[in-house]
Design a protein around this motif. Structure first.
Motif, short mmCIF file in Angstrom:
data_model
loop_
_atom_site.label_atom_id
_atom_site.label_comp_id
_atom_site.label_asym_id
_atom_site.label_seq_id
_atom_site.Cartn_x
_atom_site.Cartn_y
_atom_site.Cartn_z
N GLU A 1 -28.06 19.15 -45.20
CA GLU A 1 -28.76 18.10 -44.47
C GLU A 1 -28.65 18.29 -42.96
O GLU A 1 -29.30 17.58 -42.20
CB GLU A 1 -28.20 16.73 -44.86
CG GLU A 1 -28.45 16.36 -46.31
CD GLU A 1 -27.92 14.97 -46.64
OE1 GLU A 1 -27.36 14.31 -45.74
OE2 GLU A 1 -28.08 14.56 -47.80
N HIS A 2 -27.81 19.23 -42.53
CA HIS A 2 -27.60 19.46 -41.10
C HIS A 2 -27.61 20.96 -40.80
O HIS A 2 -26.73 21.47 -40.11
CB HIS A 2 -26.26 18.85 -40.66
CG HIS A 2 -26.16 17.38 -40.90
ND1 HIS A 2 -26.87 16.46 -40.18
CD2 HIS A 2 -25.43 16.67 -41.82
CE1 HIS A 2 -26.59 15.24 -40.61
NE2 HIS A 2 -25.72 15.34 -41.61
N ALA A 3 -28.63 21.65 -41.28
CA ALA A 3 -28.66 23.11 -41.16
C ALA A 3 -29.00 23.54 -39.73
O ALA A 3 -29.95 23.05 -39.13
CB ALA A 3 -29.67 23.69 -42.13
N ALA A 4 -28.22 24.47 -39.23
CA ALA A 4 -28.45 24.99 -37.88
C ALA A 4 -28.04 26.45 -37.81
O ALA A 4 -27.01 26.85 -38.35
CB ALA A 4 -27.66 24.18 -36.84
N VAL A 5 -28.85 27.23 -37.12
CA VAL A 5 -28.55 28.63 -36.82
C VAL A 5 -28.49 28.77 -35.30
O VAL A 5 -29.39 28.30 -34.60
CB VAL A 5 -29.62 29.59 -37.38
CG1 VAL A 5 -29.30 31.04 -37.00
CG2 VAL A 5 -29.74 29.44 -38.89
N VAL A 6 -27.43 29.39 -34.81
CA VAL A 6 -27.32 29.66 -33.38
C VAL A 6 -27.09 31.15 -33.20
O VAL A 6 -26.12 31.71 -33.72
CB VAL A 6 -26.16 28.87 -32.72
CG1 VAL A 6 -26.15 29.11 -31.22
CG2 VAL A 6 -26.27 27.38 -33.02
N ASN A 7 -27.99 31.79 -32.48
CA ASN A 7 -27.87 33.22 -32.18
C ASN A 7 -27.28 33.40 -30.79
O ASN A 7 -27.71 32.74 -29.84
CB ASN A 7 -29.25 33.89 -32.25
CG ASN A 7 -29.88 33.78 -33.62
OD1 ASN A 7 -29.19 33.82 -34.64
ND2 ASN A 7 -31.20 33.64 -33.67
N VAL A 8 -26.33 34.31 -30.68
CA VAL A 8 -25.78 34.62 -29.37
C VAL A 8 -26.62 35.73 -28.76
O VAL A 8 -26.59 36.88 -29.20
CB VAL A 8 -24.29 35.03 -29.45
CG1 VAL A 8 -23.77 35.42 -28.08
CG2 VAL A 8 -23.47 33.88 -30.03
N CYS B 1 -30.68 29.65 -29.53
CA CYS B 1 -29.79 30.71 -29.06
C CYS B 1 -29.16 30.31 -27.73
O CYS B 1 -29.64 29.43 -27.02
CB CYS B 1 -30.51 32.06 -28.93
SG CYS B 1 -31.76 32.16 -27.62
N VAL B 2 -28.06 30.96 -27.43
CA VAL B 2 -27.42 30.82 -26.12
C VAL B 2 -27.56 32.14 -25.39
O VAL B 2 -27.49 33.21 -26.01
CB VAL B 2 -25.94 30.42 -26.22
CG1 VAL B 2 -25.80 29.01 -26.75
CG2 VAL B 2 -25.15 31.39 -27.06
#
Length: 253
Positions: free
Chosen positions: A125-132, A174-175
């Motif tokens: 319910e809280h899916a997140a992908v963060v790419n560096v 992404c960051v």
């Protein structure tokens, strides 16, 4: 941001045995997230985290490790694609084999891990992908042709993934760190003819006058991964001491 929005979630962090990845894993853990670290050097992962040996350059290894992480954590809500390698030189300097190797890890590594994690993320319910990603994706840096190309691809990939999966409830961001004071950067500095002068030059090109810390990048990753950023997707968050956007006059003028 309090710990509450993240507490009880489950995260996978690639390349989390040192540097930015380790800072991210520790910060997520401190916010009550169950964290699995995927790294070739799994023995270096602190004991409070679930450590799984994996090489993002090998699809079978990634699929096995992501499956093991999901089983150990009871699912996956957050994926942080941090694993990557560097390269120095102009387009004349890096042979084809090095181009293939860096692109395979930095770009296809993101593809492989995300592809393996998507079935689990779709159930969250809280899916997140963060790419560096990197400042190298948006600023022309000298002698970083290959590395910049790989991170430019990660930036474009982030936007495409965000568009593909937003209606599935999966956010992708992404960051873009500037030069971060990590063991990897330390090794580069140690190899320079004048490490002190090289460190001073890297610090000076960031308007804040210092290198970024791994914890500062981790804080940005944790925000983007959190339900507190529920309306943030398809975004690149610069953590670069103002390098991307500021154009300062010389000191004293």
């Amino acid at each position: 941001m309090t710990a509450a929005p993240l507490s009880g979630l489950r995260a996978v962090v690639t390349g989390g045995a040192s540097g930015i990845g380790l800072a991210v894993a520790r910060m997520l853990d401190a916010h009550g997230v169950a964290v699995a670290v995927l790294d070739r050097n799994a023995d270096a992962v602190p004991g409070t985290l679930t450590a799984l040996g994996s090489d993002v350059g090998d699809d079978a290894s990634v699929r096995e490790a992501v499956g093991a992480a999901a089983a150990a954590l009871g699912g996956i809500d957050i994926l942080v694609n941090n694993a990557g390698i560097g390269a120095a030189g102009t387009v004349e300097d890096n042979p084809d084999d090095e181009w293939h190797g860096v692109l395979d890890v930095n770009v296809l590594g993101v593809v492989r891990t995300t592809r393996a994690a998507l079935p689990h993320l779709r159930r969250s319910e809280h899916a997140a992908v963060v790419n560096v990603c990197s400042i190298a994706a948006t600023a022309g840096l000298p002698r970083r042709a290959l590395y910049s190309a790989s991170k430019g691809a990660v930036l474009s990939l982030t936007l495409a993934m965000a568009a593909d999966h937003v209606r599935e409830g999966i956010r992708v961001n992404c960051v873009n760190p500037g030069t971060v004071d990590t063991p990897w950067v330390g090794r580069l500095l140690d190899a320079a003819d004048d490490p002190a002068a090289e460190r001073a030059a890297l610090s000076a090109r960031q308007p804040t006058g210092r290198l970024v810390t791994a914890e500062e990048v981790a804080a940005a990753v944790v925000y983007l991964a959190s339900p507190a950023a529920g309306s943030v997707t398809g975004t690149a968050l610069a953590v670069d001491g103002g390098m991307a956007g500021l154009r300062l006059r010389p000191a004293g003028t």
